[in-house]
Design a protein around this motif. Structure first.
Motif, PDB file in Angstrom:
ATOM      1  N   SER A  88      36.154  42.127  29.569  1.00  0.00           N
ATOM      2  CA  SER A  88      35.536  40.890  30.040  1.00  0.00           C
ATOM      3  C   SER A  88      34.489  41.121  31.127  1.00  0.00           C
ATOM      4  O   SER A  88      34.004  40.161  31.721  1.00  0.00           O
ATOM      5  CB  SER A  88      36.620  39.962  30.603  1.00  0.00           C
ATOM      6  N   ALA A  89      34.115  42.376  31.407  1.00  0.00           N
ATOM      7  CA  ALA A  89      33.240  42.667  32.547  1.00  0.00           C
ATOM      8  C   ALA A  89      31.985  43.424  32.148  1.00  0.00           C
ATOM      9  O   ALA A  89      31.965  44.161  31.165  1.00  0.00           O
ATOM     10  CB  ALA A  89      34.007  43.479  33.585  1.00  0.00           C
ATOM     11  N   GLN A  90      30.957  43.224  32.979  1.00  0.00           N
ATOM     12  CA  GLN A  90      29.709  43.956  32.812  1.00  0.00           C
ATOM     13  C   GLN A  90      29.170  44.320  34.188  1.00  0.00           C
ATOM     14  O   GLN A  90      29.230  43.530  35.125  1.00  0.00           O
ATOM     15  CB  GLN A  90      28.683  43.110  32.068  1.00  0.00           C
ATOM     16  N   VAL A 107      29.893  41.190  36.863  1.00  0.00           N
ATOM     17  CA  VAL A 107      30.437  39.907  36.409  1.00  0.00           C
ATOM     18  C   VAL A 107      31.698  40.164  35.598  1.00  0.00           C
ATOM     19  O   VAL A 107      31.680  40.936  34.639  1.00  0.00           O
ATOM     20  CB  VAL A 107      29.401  39.131  35.560  1.00  0.00           C
ATOM     21  N   ASP A 108      32.765  39.525  36.028  1.00  0.00           N
ATOM     22  CA  ASP A 108      34.027  39.533  35.285  1.00  0.00           C
ATOM     23  C   ASP A 108      34.677  38.181  35.522  1.00  0.00           C
ATOM     24  O   ASP A 108      35.300  37.958  36.554  1.00  0.00           O
ATOM     25  CB  ASP A 108      34.945  40.663  35.757  1.00  0.00           C
ATOM     26  N   PRO A 109      34.531  37.247  34.569  1.00  0.00           N
ATOM     27  CA  PRO A 109      35.083  35.906  34.775  1.00  0.00           C
ATOM     28  C   PRO A 109      36.603  35.823  34.684  1.00  0.00           C
ATOM     29  O   PRO A 109      37.181  34.790  34.985  1.00  0.00           O
ATOM     30  CB  PRO A 109      34.416  35.068  33.684  1.00  0.00           C
ATOM     31  N   PRO A 111      40.367  36.090  35.873  1.00  0.00           N
ATOM     32  CA  PRO A 111      40.929  35.988  37.225  1.00  0.00           C
ATOM     33  C   PRO A 111      41.382  37.324  37.816  1.00  0.00           C
ATOM     34  O   PRO A 111      41.230  37.554  39.015  1.00  0.00           O
ATOM     35  CB  PRO A 111      42.116  35.036  37.056  1.00  0.00           C
ATOM     36  N   ALA A 112      41.901  38.236  37.011  1.00  0.00           N
ATOM     37  CA  ALA A 112      42.396  39.512  37.535  1.00  0.00           C
ATOM     38  C   ALA A 112      41.270  40.498  37.842  1.00  0.00           C
ATOM     39  O   ALA A 112      41.449  41.397  38.659  1.00  0.00           O
ATOM     40  CB  ALA A 112      43.368  40.144  36.547  1.00  0.00           C
ATOM     41  N   GLN A 113      40.122  40.371  37.198  1.00  0.00           N
ATOM     42  CA  GLN A 113      38.971  41.253  37.377  1.00  0.00           C
ATOM     43  C   GLN A 113      39.333  42.732  37.166  1.00  0.00           C
ATOM     44  O   GLN A 113      38.737  43.631  37.760  1.00  0.00           O
ATOM     45  CB  GLN A 113      38.341  41.058  38.758  1.00  0.00           C
ATOM     46  N   ALA A 114      40.307  42.996  36.305  1.00  0.00           N
ATOM     47  CA  ALA A 114      40.744  44.373  36.061  1.00  0.00           C
ATOM     48  C   ALA A 114      39.652  45.196  35.384  1.00  0.00           C
ATOM     49  O   ALA A 114      39.469  46.383  35.710  1.00  0.00           O
ATOM     50  CB  ALA A 114      42.010  44.377  35.207  1.00  0.00           C
ATOM     51  N   ASP A 115      38.920  44.605  34.459  1.00  0.00           N
ATOM     52  CA  ASP A 115      37.850  45.346  33.786  1.00  0.00           C
ATOM     53  C   ASP A 115      36.703  45.642  34.758  1.00  0.00           C
ATOM     54  O   ASP A 115      36.115  46.721  34.719  1.00  0.00           O
ATOM     55  CB  ASP A 115      37.341  44.583  32.569  1.00  0.00           C
ATOM     56  N   PRO A 140      32.807  36.422  44.996  1.00  0.00           N
ATOM     57  CA  PRO A 140      34.121  37.079  45.017  1.00  0.00           C
ATOM     58  C   PRO A 140      34.936  36.795  43.764  1.00  0.00           C
ATOM     59  O   PRO A 140      35.682  37.660  43.300  1.00  0.00           O
ATOM     60  CB  PRO A 140      34.814  36.497  46.249  1.00  0.00           C
ATOM     61  N   ASP A 141      34.790  35.609  43.196  1.00  0.00           N
ATOM     62  CA  ASP A 141      35.626  35.195  42.072  1.00  0.00           C
ATOM     63  C   ASP A 141      35.152  35.714  40.714  1.00  0.00           C
ATOM     64  O   ASP A 141      35.813  35.491  39.711  1.00  0.00           O
ATOM     65  CB  ASP A 141      35.747  33.670  42.033  1.00  0.00           C
ATOM     66  N   VAL A 142      34.023  36.429  40.652  1.00  0.00           N
ATOM     67  CA  VAL A 142      33.565  37.007  39.385  1.00  0.00           C
ATOM     68  C   VAL A 142      33.240  38.491  39.514  1.00  0.00           C
ATOM     69  O   VAL A 142      32.437  39.016  38.754  1.00  0.00           O
ATOM     70  CB  VAL A 142      32.361  36.239  38.773  1.00  0.00           C
ATOM     71  N   GLY A 143      33.852  39.176  40.477  1.00  0.00           N
ATOM     72  CA  GLY A 143      33.645  40.609  40.622  1.00  0.00           C
ATOM     73  C   GLY A 143      33.856  41.139  42.029  1.00  0.00           C
ATOM     74  O   GLY A 143      34.175  42.303  42.211  1.00  0.00           O
ATOM     75  N   GLY A 144      33.658  40.308  43.023  1.00  0.00           N
ATOM     76  CA  GLY A 144      33.780  40.755  44.403  1.00  0.00           C
ATOM     77  C   GLY A 144      35.175  41.227  44.778  1.00  0.00           C
ATOM     78  O   GLY A 144      35.331  42.190  45.539  1.00  0.00           O
TER      79      GLY A 144
END
Length: 167
Positions: A88-90, A107-109, A111-115, A140-144
């Motif tokens: 889910s990330a780029q 960007v990782d929408p 919630p866990a931002q694991a990717d 912060p909520d999409v990668g921070g």
């Protein structure tokens, strides 16, 4: 109407709020010193994508981003950009060929931002011993949050992403 305003600029924030602009999200910058210990590397960091594909992905991902990290602005940057993607990330970055590394868009929408964390950790290992910089445009909520878990420190000066919609 959208704009970014430094959160510490209270007079400007009052002016913009008085004109109907509301905060969408905080935008932080991050840094990571070259001598910081590396986090444990993921098994697979991600796959490389070309910039056109990365821009299409950003358009489709649905994240509400400031202008400077949108496809139109990324295409206009005068640096060679590379893109990695995982789940889910780029991640869009420059400087991997030498000197400091700049993360232009993470960007990782989810919630866990694991990717996102896996991408960043993979880049840290690929560019070990290098300093990293993220401009004050990262939500912060999409990668921070992933950056912080990977050992990046928030810069003290940050911005607020603001918007006013018109009927």
């Amino acid at each position: 109407v959208e704009l970014e305003c430094f959160a510490q600029n209270e007079r400007a924030l009052r002016l913009y709020a008085g004109r109907g602009l509301a905060q969408v999200a905080p935008l932080y910058g991050y840094a990571r010193a070259a001598d910081r210990p590396l986090p444990q590397a993921p098994g697979t960091a991600g796959t490389e994508a070309d910039l056109a594909d990365a821009c299409d992905w950003l358009d489709r991902c649905g994240a509400d981003l400031p202008l400077q990290v949108t496809p139109r602005s990324l295409r206009a940057l005068p640096v060679h950009l590379r893109t990695w993607r995982r789940g889910s990330a780029q991640l869009v970055f420059s400087g991997a060929d030498g000197g400091p590394v700049t993360l232009h868009s993470l960007v990782d929408p989810s919630p866990a931002q694991a990717d996102a964390q896996a991408l960043v950790t993979g880049l840290l290992h690929a560019c070990a011993g290098r300093a990293f910089h993220v401009p004050q445009l990262q939500r912060p909520d999409v990668g921070g949050e992933a950056l912080e878990r990977a050992g990046f420190e928030r810069l003290p000066l940050h911005q607020l992403f603001m918007r006013r919609d018109f009927p």
